[in-house]
Design a protein around this motif. Structure first.
Motif, PDB file in Angstrom:
ATOM      1  N   LEU A   4       2.465   7.899   7.463  1.00  0.00           N
ATOM      2  CA  LEU A   4       1.756   9.063   8.028  1.00  0.00           C
ATOM      3  C   LEU A   4       2.601  10.328   7.898  1.00  0.00           C
ATOM      4  O   LEU A   4       2.094  11.383   7.521  1.00  0.00           O
ATOM      5  CB  LEU A   4       1.442   8.820   9.506  1.00  0.00           C
ATOM      6  N   PRO A   9      -1.961   8.885   4.514  1.00  0.00           N
ATOM      7  CA  PRO A   9      -2.795   8.223   5.526  1.00  0.00           C
ATOM      8  C   PRO A   9      -3.486   6.970   4.998  1.00  0.00           C
ATOM      9  O   PRO A   9      -3.769   6.045   5.760  1.00  0.00           O
ATOM     10  CB  PRO A   9      -3.824   9.300   5.911  1.00  0.00           C
ATOM     11  N   ALA A  12      -0.973   4.276   5.463  1.00  0.00           N
ATOM     12  CA  ALA A  12      -0.841   4.043   6.903  1.00  0.00           C
ATOM     13  C   ALA A  12      -2.040   3.251   7.421  1.00  0.00           C
ATOM     14  O   ALA A  12      -1.893   2.313   8.205  1.00  0.00           O
ATOM     15  CB  ALA A  12      -0.731   5.373   7.642  1.00  0.00           C
ATOM     16  N   SER A  41      -4.865   7.795  11.503  1.00  0.00           N
ATOM     17  CA  SER A  41      -4.936   7.698  10.043  1.00  0.00           C
ATOM     18  C   SER A  41      -6.357   7.999   9.571  1.00  0.00           C
ATOM     19  O   SER A  41      -6.556   8.724   8.588  1.00  0.00           O
ATOM     20  CB  SER A  41      -4.539   6.301   9.560  1.00  0.00           C
ATOM     21  N   LYS A  44      -7.103  11.648   9.649  1.00  0.00           N
ATOM     22  CA  LYS A  44      -6.495  12.339   8.500  1.00  0.00           C
ATOM     23  C   LYS A  44      -7.314  12.110   7.230  1.00  0.00           C
ATOM     24  O   LYS A  44      -7.307  12.929   6.325  1.00  0.00           O
ATOM     25  CB  LYS A  44      -5.061  11.836   8.274  1.00  0.00           C
TER      26      LYS A  44
END
Ligand SMILES: [Zn+2]
Length: 210
Positions: A4, A9, A12, A41, A44
């Motif tokens: 992250l 992301p 992640a 995540s 994002k």
């Protein structure tokens, strides 16, 4: 967390999904933390609806954790992603309920083509315009609007479906053995109203495209 921090992301997300999947049930604190970061995540990656699903679970597991605050910031009174206006909030709740009812009546529970999806969306949008035009929604509290949306049975004539098999769900507090009204406190002990917690309206994406 490193993924992250390095603006990955996607990576992640994979790691946190694996962490959630392998987290033992007797560690609700850890599970809540993984779900929270899974949601971060997803945010994002511009997947707010799936993020909300994770946050909803995370905040139940750990009501005093950070997930609760983010969850409450992002939900509207339907327990869905908050939109730019109350009318959009209303529309998305109506749309999700109607589209889920339509898909729920199909054996494979999915749209077979974009044409079908467009046609269904158009029918729902037309019904929505009629409903707004009646002026009935003005000044109604969310619990009443929700009741109206759920009772609104749209006929989807184009696709030769049998009458949709919609079943009514009743919220029950099993500890007190009474039926819950939408605006009452949730039975799970979260302290939130039922319709913003376990009885929240679930978006189409959460139900069918996980
Ligand atoms: Zn609840």
């Amino acid at each position: 967390m490193r993924a992250l921090a390095h603006h990955r992301p996607d990576l992640a997300l994979r790691r946190f999904r694996a962490a959630v999947a392998s987290c033992p049930a007797e560690s609700p604190e850890a599970l809540s933390r993984y779900l929270y970061w899974l949601a971060q995540s997803l945010l994002k990656l511009d997947q707010p609806e799936l993020a909300l699903k994770s946050l909803a679970s995370a905040q139940k597991l750990r009501p005093r954790g950070p997930a609760r605050a983010v969850y409450l910031q992002r939900i509207n009174d339907y327990g869905m992603c908050r939109r730019a206006s109350v009318e959009l909030d209303d529309f998305y709740a109506f749309y999700s309920l109607q589209a889920c009812a339509y898909l729920g009546s199909k054996p494979d529970r999915r749209f077979d083509s974009n044409t079908e999806k467009d046609a269904v969306t158009r029918l729902i949008a037309d019904a929505w315009r009629v409903l707004v035009g009646t002026g009935k929604l003005k000044k109604l509290p969310v619990a009443k609007k929700l009741k109206l949306f759920k009772a609104y049975t749209l006929a989807f004539p184009l696709f030769g479906l049998s009458q949709s098999r919609r079943c009514k769900t009743i919220a029950v507090d099993f500890r007190r053995n009474v039926a819950l009204k939408g605006d009452e406190r949730c039975f799970c002990g979260s302290g939130l109203p039922y319709i913003r917690c376990c009885g929240r309206t679930v978006s189409l994406r959460e139900s069918f495209f996980e």
